[in-house]
Design a protein around this motif. Structure first.
Motif, PDB file in Angstrom:
ATOM      1  N   UNK A   1      60.788  29.713  37.904  1.00 13.83           N
ATOM      2  CA  UNK A   1      59.916  30.435  38.734  1.00 13.83           C
ATOM      3  C   UNK A   1      59.542  31.968  38.167  1.00 13.83           C
ATOM      4  N   UNK A   2      58.511  32.684  38.413  1.00 19.94           N
ATOM      5  CA  UNK A   2      58.065  33.905  37.779  1.00 19.94           C
ATOM      6  C   UNK A   2      57.362  34.661  38.724  1.00 19.94           C
ATOM      7  N   UNK A   3      57.507  35.894  38.890  1.00 16.89           N
ATOM      8  CA  UNK A   3      56.723  37.194  39.490  1.00 16.89           C
ATOM      9  C   UNK A   3      55.441  37.311  38.570  1.00 16.89           C
ATOM     10  N   UNK A   4      54.172  37.182  39.162  1.00 19.73           N
ATOM     11  CA  UNK A   4      53.043  37.575  38.425  1.00 19.73           C
ATOM     12  C   UNK A   4      52.510  38.669  38.725  1.00 19.73           C
ATOM     13  N   UNK A   5      51.904  39.621  37.765  1.00 19.80           N
ATOM     14  CA  UNK A   5      51.311  40.828  38.008  1.00 19.80           C
ATOM     15  C   UNK A   5      50.077  40.555  39.014  1.00 19.80           C
ATOM     16  N   UNK A   6      49.680  41.483  39.648  1.00 15.92           N
ATOM     17  CA  UNK A   6      48.663  41.259  40.775  1.00 15.92           C
ATOM     18  C   UNK A   6      47.477  42.282  40.356  1.00 15.92           C
ATOM     19  N   UNK A   7      46.442  41.953  39.911  1.00 15.94           N
ATOM     20  CA  UNK A   7      45.125  42.681  39.666  1.00 15.94           C
ATOM     21  C   UNK A   7      44.793  43.493  40.803  1.00 15.94           C
ATOM     22  N   UNK A   8      44.404  44.683  40.599  1.00 14.88           N
ATOM     23  CA  UNK A   8      44.180  45.637  41.648  1.00 14.88           C
ATOM     24  C   UNK A   8      42.522  45.996  41.636  1.00 14.88           C
ATOM     25  N   UNK A   9      41.960  46.007  42.799  1.00 16.77           N
ATOM     26  CA  UNK A   9      40.551  46.523  42.833  1.00 16.77           C
ATOM     27  C   UNK A   9      40.464  48.034  42.285  1.00 16.77           C
ATOM     28  N   UNK A  10      39.422  48.388  41.525  1.00 21.08           N
ATOM     29  CA  UNK A  10      38.160  47.375  41.443  1.00 21.08           C
ATOM     30  C   UNK A  10      38.239  46.672  39.933  1.00 21.08           C
ATOM     31  N   UNK A  11      39.425  46.125  39.530  1.00 21.91           N
ATOM     32  CA  UNK A  11      39.470  45.452  38.125  1.00 21.91           C
ATOM     33  C   UNK A  11      38.371  44.440  37.988  1.00 21.91           C
ATOM     34  N   UNK A  12      37.500  44.611  36.974  1.00 20.08           N
ATOM     35  CA  UNK A  12      36.514  43.664  36.922  1.00 20.08           C
ATOM     36  C   UNK A  12      36.726  42.039  36.724  1.00 20.08           C
ATOM     37  N   UNK A  13      38.160  41.668  36.214  1.00 16.51           N
ATOM     38  CA  UNK A  13      38.466  40.198  36.566  1.00 16.51           C
ATOM     39  C   UNK A  13      38.484  39.713  37.864  1.00 16.51           C
ATOM     40  N   UNK A  14      38.645  40.485  38.821  1.00 17.72           N
ATOM     41  CA  UNK A  14      38.446  39.951  40.202  1.00 17.72           C
ATOM     42  C   UNK A  14      36.979  39.396  40.452  1.00 17.72           C
ATOM     43  N   UNK A  15      36.184  39.733  39.783  1.00 18.04           N
ATOM     44  CA  UNK A  15      34.711  39.350  39.981  1.00 18.04           C
ATOM     45  C   UNK A  15      34.604  37.946  39.081  1.00 18.04           C
ATOM     46  N   UNK A  16      35.488  37.542  38.357  1.00 16.73           N
ATOM     47  CA  UNK A  16      35.243  36.053  37.817  1.00 16.73           C
ATOM     48  C   UNK A  16      35.216  35.057  38.773  1.00 16.73           C
TER      49      UNK A  16
END
Ligand code: QAP
Ligand code: CO
Length: 167
Positions: A1-16
């Motif tokens: 198992x692994x902890x994953x980094x979380x994208x933060x608003x307003x990162x454009x990758x949150x729009x995919x």
């Protein structure tokens, strides 16, 4: 198992927009397990694959007090929605910000399971809010999008300041 980094608003990758999962295989089960670990560690009650930069239709949710009721959604589809409720929402991608959003009070959701089966989930209240919030992420939508332009601008300013302070 692994902890994953979380994208933060307003990162454009949150729009995919997330792609449909063709086959529920070990790589999907591994991603789901890592997402659950990341959600529990945060701690949060819901996390969409979009938020960990994996653009597949996968969501994990656990709204239970003792963190024992993990729900995994794969290619979820809302088949019924009724009523209205206002809930003060937050998001692991928008840390420290909580705002009221209006959503359906009741939803039925058709989803694949981790063993490749199908099930329907009926949800009211907080679980219904959480399902709608996380399914929005799969379409590139963030709860901030429902707020006034003034509030959106203030949130951007606050998060930019937070980012500067942690840098
Ligand atoms: C989405 O949100 C949600 O700002 C899940 O500093 C939220 O798990 C659905 C969190 C509310 C329904 C109602 C947020 C953790 C967690 C923060 C979360 C924070 C630390 C948010
Ligand atoms: Co969110």
């Amino acid at each position: 198992m692994a902890l994953l980094p979380i994208l933060k608003f307003p990162d454009p990758r949150l729009r995919k927009k997330a792609a449909l999962i063709a086959t529920v295989d070990d790589s999907i089960r591994k991603l789901a397990a890592d997402m659950a670990e990341t959600m529990y560690a945060a701690p949060g009650i819901g996390l969409a694959a979009t938020q960990v930069d994996a653009h597949k239709q996968l969501v994990v949710i656990d709204i239970s007090e003792d963190r024992s009721e993990l729900i995994t959604l794969i290619n979820p589809r809302i088949t019924e929605r009724d009523g209205e409720q206002v809930y003060e929402e937050g998001c692991l991608s928008v840390p420290g910000i909580y705002e009221k959003v209006t959503r359906a009070e009741h939803v039925k959701v058709r989803t694949l399971t981790l063993d490749g089966g199908e099930r329907e989930i009926e949800a009211h209240g907080l679980l219904a809010v959480c399902i709608q919030h996380e399914m929005d992420h799969l379409q590139g939508k963030v709860f901030v999008d429902y707020l006034s332009q003034l509030k959106q601008t203030r949130i951007r300013t606050r998060l930019a300041k937070q980012a500067r302070e942690t840098a």
